[in-house]
Design an enzyme around this catalytic site. Structure first.
Site, PDB file in Angstrom:
ATOM      1  N   LYS A 164       0.568  -1.145  -0.013  1.00 48.41           N
ATOM      2  CA  LYS A 164       0.198  -0.239   0.142  1.00 48.41           C
ATOM      3  C   LYS A 164       0.686   1.023  -0.127  1.00 48.41           C
ATOM      4  O   LYS A 164       1.247   1.714   1.122  1.00 48.41           O
ATOM      5  CB  LYS A 164      -1.218  -0.015   1.448  1.00 48.41           C
ATOM      6  CG  LYS A 164      -1.664  -0.976   0.775  1.00 48.41           C
ATOM      7  CD  LYS A 164      -3.151  -0.993   1.617  1.00 48.41           C
ATOM      8  CE  LYS A 164      -4.333   0.495   2.499  1.00 48.41           C
ATOM      9  NZ  LYS A 164      -5.406  -0.191   1.607  1.00 48.41           N
TER      10      LYS A 164
HETATM   11  N1  PPE Z   1      -7.819  -2.742  -3.202  1.00 51.09           N
HETATM   12  C1  PPE Z   1      -6.888  -2.015  -2.870  1.00 51.09           C
HETATM   13  C2  PPE Z   1      -6.664  -1.196  -3.399  1.00 51.09           C
HETATM   14  C3  PPE Z   1      -7.002  -1.275  -1.880  1.00 51.09           C
HETATM   15  O1  PPE Z   1      -6.881   0.457  -1.357  1.00 51.09           O
HETATM   16  C4  PPE Z   1      -8.146  -1.913  -0.204  1.00 51.09           C
HETATM   17  C5  PPE Z   1      -8.038  -1.139   0.669  1.00 51.09           C
HETATM   18  C6  PPE Z   1      -8.085  -3.028  -1.040  1.00 51.09           C
HETATM   19  C7  PPE Z   1      -8.394  -3.713  -2.439  1.00 51.09           C
HETATM   20  C8  PPE Z   1      -9.065  -3.910   0.053  1.00 51.09           C
HETATM   21  O2  PPE Z   1      -7.979  -4.181   1.203  1.00 51.09           O
HETATM   22  P1  PPE Z   1      -8.549  -4.439   2.668  1.00 51.09           P
HETATM   23  O3  PPE Z   1      -9.118  -3.384   3.220  1.00 51.09           O
HETATM   24  O4  PPE Z   1      -7.170  -4.566   3.542  1.00 51.09           O
HETATM   25  O5  PPE Z   1      -9.291  -5.309   2.341  1.00 51.09           O
HETATM   26  N2  PPE Z   1      -8.453   0.190   0.657  1.00 51.09           N
HETATM   27  C9  PPE Z   1      -8.401   0.664   1.894  1.00 51.09           C
HETATM   28  C10 PPE Z   1      -8.009   2.232   1.519  1.00 51.09           C
HETATM   29  C11 PPE Z   1      -9.243   3.453   1.582  1.00 51.09           C
HETATM   30  C12 PPE Z   1      -9.660   4.663   0.877  1.00 51.09           C
HETATM   31  O6  PPE Z   1     -10.344   5.438   0.324  1.00 51.09           O
HETATM   32  O7  PPE Z   1      -8.354   4.916   2.085  1.00 51.09           O
HETATM   33  C13 PPE Z   1      -9.184   0.583   3.012  1.00 51.09           C
HETATM   34  O8  PPE Z   1     -10.334   0.124   2.805  1.00 51.09           O
HETATM   35  O9  PPE Z   1      -9.134   0.953   3.988  1.00 51.09           O
END
Ligand code: PPE
Length: 304
Positions: free
Chosen positions: A157
């Protein structure tokens, strides 16, 4: 966004309005930061953070991948997150840790810049709206392709990488949709701008593999485990744009988005336009798991 009282900055709890950085912060210029998104939920035994340690371990791994010499361990970061929730007297909330290069160096080489770490927490409702969680959202395939393994590190990330997500999100909103779906450079489905994608066809659940450039989402992992435990088949595979048009059901997963149904993809109704049975079951299970209602998944909760 409602401010809280304190933000954890490099080991100290400082007042919200004093948690500021210099304009020559390296990460501000070059995106040299890594972050996490974590949620805490109210449970019968008080607030609990969902999969805290795994999120912090992913943060440490993201920092390593981008060669940011973070001196804090997953344990220390987890303790700090709990401290922030306590200090702000929060129950259900969103926790945002960020590790980044600060000042001391300009130019691309960050050597010489100090490595900073902050953890903020605040109340954050439905990421894609209450209405979206209930009835599903309208999404469109983006003209932007998802960053891939040859350019950046899609499984980390990294702050800079999120410019890709921001472009896709802005484009979708400007065109009147609620969220974007990004294909990868090979044309396979990767994920939403901030969510992983699942499709259901004939009772079988499919989601892109992380090799497609999707983030290896913790919610994605949670949902795969839960559904398999329910006896529902889940396959990690390459998915095409047309697979989306033939799906009976579709939903996004993410810490912020939780489980959000898709009701339209590229102006085509998904199924009958209502969240389908597997989607609804996934939402019910997810909400039971994160609030500690299911004994067998309680090890994922870190009680505050
Ligand atoms: N893909 C991306 C690109 C992504 O940023 C997230 C989380 C996910 C998949 C899902 O990952 P997980 O949270 O581990 O299930 N995105 C984070 C940030 C959102 C934001 O706008 O800032 C979140 O969901 O916290």
């Amino acid at each position: 966004m409602n401010p809280t009282s304190k933000i954890w900055v490099d080991g100290d709890l400082v007042p919200w309005e004093e948690a500021t950085v210099h304009v020559l912060t390296h990460a501000l210029h070059y995106g040299t930061g890594v972050f996490e998104g974590i949620r805490a939920y109210e449970t019968d035994d008080g607030p609990a953070v969902f999969r805290l340690r795994e999120h912090m371990d992913r943060l440490v791994a993201s920092a390593k991948a981008y060669r940011i010499p973070l001196q804090l361990t997953g344990d220390e970061l987890s303790e700090a997150a709990i401290e922030v929730i306590h200090a702000n007297e929060l129950g259900a909330c969103y926790v945002r840790p960020l590790v980044f290069y600060g000042t001391g160096s300009m130019g691309l080489n960050p050597a010489g810049a100090d490595v900073r770490a902050i953890i903020a927490a605040w109340e954050w409702g439905s990421y894609l709206g209450e209405e979206g969680v209930r009835n599903g959202i309208r999404v469109a395939t983006s003209s932007w392709r998802r960053i891939d393994h040859t350019m950046l590190i899609p499984n980390a990330k990294g702050s800079g990488g999120y410019l890709n997500s921001v472009l896709a999100k802005q484009e979708a909103l400007a065109a009147g949709y609620e969220e974007a779906i990004l294909l990868n450079s090979d044309g396979f489905v990767a994920e939403g701008s901030g969510e992983n994608l699942f499709l259901v066809k004939d009772g079988v659940v499919r989601t892109p593999t992380w090799l497609a450039g999707a983030l290896n989402g913790l919610t994605r992992g949670t949902v795969i485990t839960m559904l398999r435990d329910e006896g529902i088949e889940v396959i990690e595979t390459n998915l095409t744009r047309s697979d989306m048009y033939y799906a009976d059901e579709a939903f996004f997963t993410g810490t912020a988005a939780e489980v959000t149904p898709l009701r339209e993809i590229d102006d085509r109704m998904v199924g009958n336009g209502r969240p389908g049975p597997i989607t609804v079951r996934t939402q019910e299970l997810y909400s039971a798991v994160v609030t500690g209602k299911l004994e067998q998944y309680r090890h994922w909760l870190e009680y505050v």
